[in-house]
Scaffold this motif. Sequence first.
Motif, PDB file in Angstrom:
ATOM      1  N   ARG A 131     -11.626   6.332  -0.059  1.00 33.96           N
ATOM      2  CA  ARG A 131     -10.542   5.417   0.261  1.00 33.96           C
ATOM      3  C   ARG A 131      -9.539   5.429  -0.873  1.00 33.96           C
ATOM      4  O   ARG A 131      -9.869   5.748  -2.004  1.00 33.96           O
ATOM      5  N   GLY A 132      -8.334   5.026  -0.563  1.00 38.47           N
ATOM      6  CA  GLY A 132      -7.350   4.913  -1.617  1.00 38.47           C
ATOM      7  C   GLY A 132      -7.396   3.515  -2.193  1.00 38.47           C
ATOM      8  O   GLY A 132      -8.047   2.641  -1.641  1.00 38.47           O
ATOM      9  N   CYS A 182       0.811  -1.218   0.000  1.00 35.75           N
ATOM     10  CA  CYS A 182       0.000   0.000   0.000  1.00 35.75           C
ATOM     11  C   CYS A 182       0.856   1.285   0.000  1.00 35.75           C
ATOM     12  O   CYS A 182       1.684   1.477   0.891  1.00 35.75           O
ATOM     13  N   LYS A 230     -10.005  -7.425   6.536  1.00 37.79           N
ATOM     14  CA  LYS A 230     -10.312  -6.659   7.749  1.00 37.79           C
ATOM     15  C   LYS A 230     -10.398  -7.523   9.014  1.00 37.79           C
ATOM     16  O   LYS A 230     -11.485  -7.779   9.544  1.00 37.79           O
ATOM     17  N   GLU A 261      -4.861   7.606   8.942  1.00 37.97           N
ATOM     18  CA  GLU A 261      -4.722   8.600   7.864  1.00 37.97           C
ATOM     19  C   GLU A 261      -3.233   8.940   7.680  1.00 37.97           C
ATOM     20  O   GLU A 261      -2.626   9.604   8.528  1.00 37.97           O
ATOM     21  N   SER A 262      -2.713   8.508   6.541  1.00 36.61           N
ATOM     22  CA  SER A 262      -1.265   8.584   6.331  1.00 36.61           C
ATOM     23  C   SER A 262      -0.680   9.993   6.472  1.00 36.61           C
ATOM     24  O   SER A 262       0.391  10.153   7.061  1.00 36.61           O
TER      25      SER A 262
HETATM   26  N1  LIG Z   1      -6.739   8.084   3.129  1.00 36.42           N
HETATM   27  C1  LIG Z   1      -6.141   6.883   3.642  1.00 36.42           C
HETATM   28  C2  LIG Z   1      -6.155   5.813   2.582  1.00 36.42           C
HETATM   29  C3  LIG Z   1      -5.685   4.457   3.095  1.00 36.42           C
HETATM   30  C4  LIG Z   1      -6.201   3.330   2.180  1.00 36.42           C
HETATM   31  O1  LIG Z   1      -7.177   3.502   1.465  1.00 36.42           O
HETATM   32  N2  LIG Z   1      -5.544   2.151   2.250  1.00 36.42           N
HETATM   33  C5  LIG Z   1      -6.014   1.021   1.457  1.00 36.42           C
HETATM   34  C6  LIG Z   1      -4.885   0.108   1.020  1.00 36.42           C
HETATM   35  S1  LIG Z   1      -3.757   0.946  -0.076  1.00 36.42           S
HETATM   36  C7  LIG Z   1      -6.950   0.166   2.312  1.00 36.42           C
HETATM   37  O2  LIG Z   1      -6.717  -0.026   3.486  1.00 36.42           O
HETATM   38  N3  LIG Z   1      -8.013  -0.344   1.681  1.00 36.42           N
HETATM   39  C8  LIG Z   1      -8.975  -1.196   2.317  1.00 36.42           C
HETATM   40  C9  LIG Z   1     -10.368  -0.893   1.825  1.00 36.42           C
HETATM   41  O3  LIG Z   1     -10.516  -0.146   0.867  1.00 36.42           O
HETATM   42  O4  LIG Z   1     -11.302  -1.416   2.418  1.00 36.42           O
HETATM   43  C10 LIG Z   1      -4.712   7.208   4.132  1.00 36.42           C
HETATM   44  O5  LIG Z   1      -4.137   8.180   3.605  1.00 36.42           O
HETATM   45  O6  LIG Z   1      -4.200   6.531   5.028  1.00 36.42           O
END
Ligand SMILES: N[C@@H](CCC(=O)N[C@@H](CS)C(=O)NCC(=O)O)C(=O)O
Length: 270
Positions: free
Chosen positions: A267-268, A39, A66, A91-92
């Motif tokens: 989400r990313g 990720c 999860k 949140e990164s």
């Molecule tokens: N805005 C979040 C995005 C984090 C994110 O979306 N991570 C993805 C993996 S790259 C995730 O955990 N996805 C699980 C899902 O969509 O349920 C950040 O910046 O931490």
Amino acid sequence: MAKAHPDADLHPEATGPAARTVKAHEPEHSLKLYSGWFCPFVQRVWIALEEKHIQYQYIEVNPYHKPKSLLDLNPRGLVPTLEYDNKPLYESTVLVEFLEEAFPDHTPHLQPKDPYQRARTRIWTDFVTSRIIPGYHRFLQHQGEDGLQEKREEFLGFLKEFTKEMDSEGPYFNGKEFGAIDVILAPWAVRLWVFDHFKGGLGIPEKGKGGDDETTWERWRTWSEAIHKRKSVIETLSEREHYLPIYQRYAEDRAQSELAKATRAGRGVP
Ligand SMILES: N[C@@H](CCC(=O)N[C@@H](CS)C(=O)NCC(=O)O)C(=O)O
């Protein structure tokens, strides 16, 4: 039964240089990084931890399955999630700032000392979130030749805008020192090979062939080379072959609905 997410069967663990970093952070520690090796949002936080030599425990989870351990900390079940003194944080971009403030004696300091430069870091962090990453996804998910060049140009336009804000000497965004704004974009910079692999080329002109934009592209190349050589970046990357199936899904029309859903939910995606 709910249909499994297409990334639920991704490779289970880090490989290559990142696997060695994981190994070094197996022992129990009160600071825990809940991570997915693949990720880019995780990689931001992971780079900051490694840069600053902060002690932490690495915990691999699949955020598409999860596990309860993750959901108990972060109801959205996203990685990266940190556990700090038994308390959750996520949140990164917040985590990169937090590590700087929570470990003030650890160097290098990733946030600039000057409040003006710190504010600029926030502006360009927002630009990465609101322009560069969505542009990256639009380009990667575009199907067919028709309209592909527009997506490419849109994405390259954002990279140029970002690059024009860099200190003219570099190599990093703010000059000689590697900092938070470099951390924020680095994971995507080291994943740009996906466009050569799946989309017929990224399209950044070769040295000397940038026309009116040559100075900007030359500056981009200097930045990108420095990022690719940075120890903390290299040591948080896995082997390319294991990223390939993930990106292939997004590049070849098989995860479009997942991508649309994730984007709508803020989400990313990898
Ligand atoms: N805005 C979040 C995005 C984090 C994110 O979306 N991570 C993805 C993996 S790259 C995730 O955990 N996805 C699980 C899902 O969509 O349920 C950040 O910046 O931490």
